[in-house]
Design a protein around this motif. Structure first.
Motif, PDB file in Angstrom:
ATOM      1  N   THR A 107      19.570  -7.929 -14.334  1.00  0.00           N
ATOM      2  CA  THR A 107      18.563  -6.949 -14.762  1.00  0.00           C
ATOM      3  C   THR A 107      17.492  -6.766 -13.698  1.00  0.00           C
ATOM      4  OG1 THR A 107      18.933  -7.458 -17.095  1.00  0.00           O
ATOM      5  CG2 THR A 107      16.854  -6.404 -16.529  1.00  0.00           C
ATOM      6  N   GLN A 111      16.652  -3.444 -11.307  1.00  0.00           N
ATOM      7  CA  GLN A 111      15.327  -2.833 -11.365  1.00  0.00           C
ATOM      8  C   GLN A 111      14.597  -2.868 -10.027  1.00  0.00           C
ATOM      9  OE1 GLN A 111      13.565  -5.088 -14.569  1.00  0.00           O
ATOM     10  NE2 GLN A 111      14.348  -3.711 -16.145  1.00  0.00           N
ATOM     11  N   SER A 116      18.972  -1.625  -6.200  1.00  0.00           N
ATOM     12  CA  SER A 116      19.610  -0.598  -7.032  1.00  0.00           C
ATOM     13  C   SER A 116      20.183   0.516  -6.163  1.00  0.00           C
ATOM     14  CB  SER A 116      18.625  -0.029  -8.054  1.00  0.00           C
ATOM     15  OG  SER A 116      17.570   0.660  -7.421  1.00  0.00           O
ATOM     16  N   GLN A 155      23.147  -1.163 -17.049  1.00  0.00           N
ATOM     17  CA  GLN A 155      21.919  -1.947 -16.961  1.00  0.00           C
ATOM     18  C   GLN A 155      21.284  -2.148 -18.333  1.00  0.00           C
ATOM     19  OE1 GLN A 155      18.979  -0.188 -14.383  1.00  0.00           O
ATOM     20  NE2 GLN A 155      17.305  -1.280 -15.331  1.00  0.00           N
ATOM     21  N   LYS A 159      20.854  -5.812 -20.208  1.00  0.00           N
ATOM     22  CA  LYS A 159      19.515  -6.284 -20.571  1.00  0.00           C
ATOM     23  C   LYS A 159      19.470  -6.829 -21.994  1.00  0.00           C
ATOM     24  CE  LYS A 159      14.683  -4.826 -20.328  1.00  0.00           C
ATOM     25  NZ  LYS A 159      13.765  -3.705 -20.008  1.00  0.00           N
TER      26      LYS A 159
END
Length: 220
Positions: A107, A111, A116, A155, A159
């Motif tokens: 995660t 982010q 990413s 994603q 999470k």
């Protein structure tokens, strides 16, 4: 050549140590000082290779991407592009399901802007190779847009995955794989067959996935 080999060995040691600490105690809780201590290197040595913890995570993310690709290809005896993709994503989801700290690290990686972007770029290139026969009209930009859209959905599920019951996790994996395959033009019937086969392979290979996690949990 000897100096290059030594540098490669030190770099590998840093990344292996950091990855294990991230999984054991979490990315946010792991300091560069802890990495230095556990790897038995000097501060100067660490910063010679990596200027920040984010740079270390970026390097680890690149390695994980390549490892998932290699593992999926080795497990896909048919060499079906759709099956390889399903296994790549399935391996990542299963690791996150089984180990909360892996999900947390994923995660954070997703982010982090530089990471990413790397994931999106490498993923779009990879997907354009895998799915060019399914979607020959898609441009590089369109593959990037679809890859980014799929990554956002992946994603969000990663999470939340650590807080959900195992049966629901199975449903999440099936749904994520179905969306991913559909985004890249795999026909519905082939999607269903591919997902069924991927889930069967992941179940068959569960011991190998457990071994990967246990090797991290019990490092010296």
């Amino acid at each position: 050549m000897k100096r290059e080999q030594q540098s490669a060995a030190v770099r590998k040691k840093i990344l292996e140590t950091a990855r294990k600490l991230f999984v054991l105690q979490g990315y946010e809780q792991t300091t560069t000082r802890a990495i230095i201590s556990k790897a038995k290197i000097t501060t100067g040595t660490l910063y010679h290779f990596y200027k920040s913890k984010d740079e270390i995570l970026l390097a680890i993310s690149e390695d994980v991407f390549e490892e998932a690709v290699a593992l999926a290809e080795s497990w896909s005896k048919s060499k079906s592009p759709a099956l390889i993709f399903a296994l790549e994503i399935g391996i990542q989801l299963q690791l996150c399901q089984l180990e909360k700290m892996i999900a947390e690290t994923y995660t954070i990686a997703y982010q982090t802007q530089g990471i990413s972007q790397m994931i999106d770029l490498k993923g779009s290139i990879r997907n354009s190779i895998l799915f060019q026969t399914y979607s020959p009209a898609l441009t590089k930009e369109e593959f990037l847009i679809r890859t980014r859209s799929f990554r956002g959905m992946l994603q969000a599920n990663i999470k939340e995955i650590g807080t959900i019951k195992s049966q629901t996790n199975q449903n999440i994996m099936s749904t994520v794989l179905e969306i991913g395959l559909s985004i890249f033009g795999v026909p519905k019937k082939e999607c269903s067959e591919t997902i069924k086969k991927a889930l069967s392979i992941l179940k068959e290979k569960r011991a190998e996935i457990d071994k990967l996690i246990n090797n991290i949990r019990h490092f010296g």
